[in-house]
Write an enzyme that holds these catalytic residues in place. Structure first.
Site, PDB file in Angstrom:
ATOM      1  N   PHE A   1     -15.928   3.113   7.213  1.00 40.13           N
ATOM      2  CA  PHE A   1     -14.541   3.428   6.865  1.00 40.13           C
ATOM      3  C   PHE A   1     -14.303   3.511   5.360  1.00 40.13           C
ATOM      4  O   PHE A   1     -13.187   3.818   4.929  1.00 40.13           O
ATOM      5  CB  PHE A   1     -13.596   2.368   7.450  1.00 40.13           C
ATOM      6  CG  PHE A   1     -13.879   0.963   6.977  1.00 40.13           C
ATOM      7  CD1 PHE A   1     -13.423   0.502   5.746  1.00 40.13           C
ATOM      8  CD2 PHE A   1     -14.612   0.091   7.767  1.00 40.13           C
ATOM      9  CE1 PHE A   1     -13.681  -0.781   5.308  1.00 40.13           C
ATOM     10  CE2 PHE A   1     -14.887  -1.198   7.341  1.00 40.13           C
ATOM     11  CZ  PHE A   1     -14.417  -1.641   6.101  1.00 40.13           C
TER      12      PHE A   1
ATOM     13  N   ARG B   1       2.004  -7.225   8.773  1.00 41.35           N
ATOM     14  CA  ARG B   1       1.213  -6.063   9.183  1.00 41.35           C
ATOM     15  C   ARG B   1       1.657  -5.540  10.553  1.00 41.35           C
ATOM     16  O   ARG B   1       1.548  -4.339  10.817  1.00 41.35           O
ATOM     17  CB  ARG B   1      -0.271  -6.419   9.191  1.00 41.35           C
ATOM     18  CG  ARG B   1      -0.872  -6.457   7.787  1.00 41.35           C
ATOM     19  CD  ARG B   1      -2.291  -6.935   7.803  1.00 41.35           C
ATOM     20  NE  ARG B   1      -2.907  -6.856   6.477  1.00 41.35           N
ATOM     21  CZ  ARG B   1      -3.894  -7.645   6.070  1.00 41.35           C
ATOM     22  NH1 ARG B   1      -4.372  -8.583   6.884  1.00 41.35           N
ATOM     23  NH2 ARG B   1      -4.409  -7.506   4.866  1.00 41.35           N
TER      24      ARG B   1
ATOM     25  N   LYS C   1       0.816  -1.209   0.000  1.00 45.09           N
ATOM     26  CA  LYS C   1       0.000   0.000   0.000  1.00 45.09           C
ATOM     27  C   LYS C   1       0.858   1.272   0.000  1.00 45.09           C
ATOM     28  O   LYS C   1       2.066   1.214   0.290  1.00 45.09           O
ATOM     29  CB  LYS C   1      -0.961  -0.050   1.193  1.00 45.09           C
ATOM     30  CG  LYS C   1      -1.934  -1.225   1.087  1.00 45.09           C
ATOM     31  CD  LYS C   1      -2.949  -1.253   2.211  1.00 45.09           C
ATOM     32  CE  LYS C   1      -3.914  -2.414   2.042  1.00 45.09           C
ATOM     33  NZ  LYS C   1      -4.960  -2.463   3.100  1.00 45.09           N
TER      34      LYS C   1
ATOM     35  N   ASN D   1      -2.795  -0.581   7.147  1.00 44.37           N
ATOM     36  CA  ASN D   1      -2.210  -1.867   7.567  1.00 44.37           C
ATOM     37  C   ASN D   1      -1.179  -2.398   6.576  1.00 44.37           C
ATOM     38  O   ASN D   1      -0.861  -3.585   6.572  1.00 44.37           O
ATOM     39  CB  ASN D   1      -3.309  -2.896   7.812  1.00 44.37           C
ATOM     40  CG  ASN D   1      -4.152  -3.169   6.576  1.00 44.37           C
ATOM     41  OD1 ASN D   1      -3.919  -2.595   5.502  1.00 44.37           O
ATOM     42  ND2 ASN D   1      -5.142  -4.031   6.716  1.00 44.37           N
TER      43      ASN D   1
ATOM     44  N   HIS E   1      -2.173  -5.828   1.418  1.00 43.74           N
ATOM     45  CA  HIS E   1      -3.462  -6.445   1.113  1.00 43.74           C
ATOM     46  C   HIS E   1      -3.242  -7.870   0.665  1.00 43.74           C
ATOM     47  O   HIS E   1      -2.249  -8.198   0.004  1.00 43.74           O
ATOM     48  CB  HIS E   1      -4.171  -5.663  -0.003  1.00 43.74           C
ATOM     49  CG  HIS E   1      -5.366  -6.378  -0.558  1.00 43.74           C
ATOM     50  ND1 HIS E   1      -6.619  -6.290   0.013  1.00 43.74           N
ATOM     51  CD2 HIS E   1      -5.485  -7.218  -1.620  1.00 43.74           C
ATOM     52  CE1 HIS E   1      -7.465  -7.043  -0.684  1.00 43.74           C
ATOM     53  NE2 HIS E   1      -6.800  -7.610  -1.685  1.00 43.74           N
TER      54      HIS E   1
END
Length: 212
Positions: free
Chosen positions: A66, A114, A20, A124, A127
């Site tokens: 969220f 993570r 990410k 986090n 993915h």
């Protein structure tokens, strides 16, 4: 009488992994973790998604509190998408990732990715696909050109061998016997590459200018 045992089989799965935006600078370090954990990185690309693309990717999360923060976070910078392959890739990758909430991961799974790279429940770091069917959908989303075909087994595998593999191999072995090369293994390998029935063929189209 000697019992005939079936040959052992290894079924390779593929799953999607995303590095990410907030940990993109840890790309090489994370890839090293992946490779040392027995995964093969089949495909990889660095992309930046728009908020709309992120909404489509996380469509199953639509409507949750969220969701706006998630799409904003995932579109905040470039990310790295990878197709990982190994035996039981989906479950092994989820195990390596640890809990989705990085705060809980640090407490319960301190050696998970993570826990090491994540910040909180939203950020986090990584993915992973939740299931084989989800992996197929997500891989197609990130790599639309990829071909995901089920590996043939049973009668389908036998039909494929009889139709495509055995005739080519028989022709190659016949040519090998006639040629009698000094290095038969290398010769046969080169012959099979040259006579691969699935090898792409270029068809020359005569243009109007060439015709004139």
């Amino acid at each position: 009488m000697q019992m005939l045992m079936p040959e052992p089989q290894i079924f390779v799965e593929r799953t999607l992994a995303l590095i990410k935006p907030d940990v993109i600078d840890k790309e090489e370090e994370i890839e090293d973790h992946i490779l040392r954990s027995g995964f093969l990185i089949v495909q990889k690309r660095k992309i930046q998604l728009s908020p709309e693309q992120c909404s489509n990717f996380y469509a199953d999360q639509y409507g949750k509190v969220f969701f706006p923060n998630l799409t904003a976070y995932m579109s905040s910078g470039p990310l790295v998408a990878m197709v990982l392959a190994r035996h039981c890739a989906v479950s092994y990758w989820k195990e390596l990732l640890g809990p989705s909430n990085s705060v809980r991961a640090k407490r319960t799974h301190p050696h998970s990715l993570r826990a090491i790279y994540g910040t909180d429940d939203l950020r986090n770091a990584l993915h992973g696909s939740l299931s084989i069917s989800t992996a197929e959908r997500e891989i197609r989303f990130m790599f639309p050109e990829v071909i995901l075909e089920p590996i043939p087994a049973g009668q389908r595998a036998r039909d494929y061998l009889n139709l495509y593999v055995k005739p080519t191999l028989l022709a190659g072995l016949t040519a090998l016997c006639k040629e009698k090369p000094a290095d038969p293994m290398t010769w046969l390998a080169d012959w099979l590459i040259e006579h691969n029935p699935n090898k792409p063929r270029l068809q020359h189209h005569v243009t109007e200018e060439e015709h004139q």
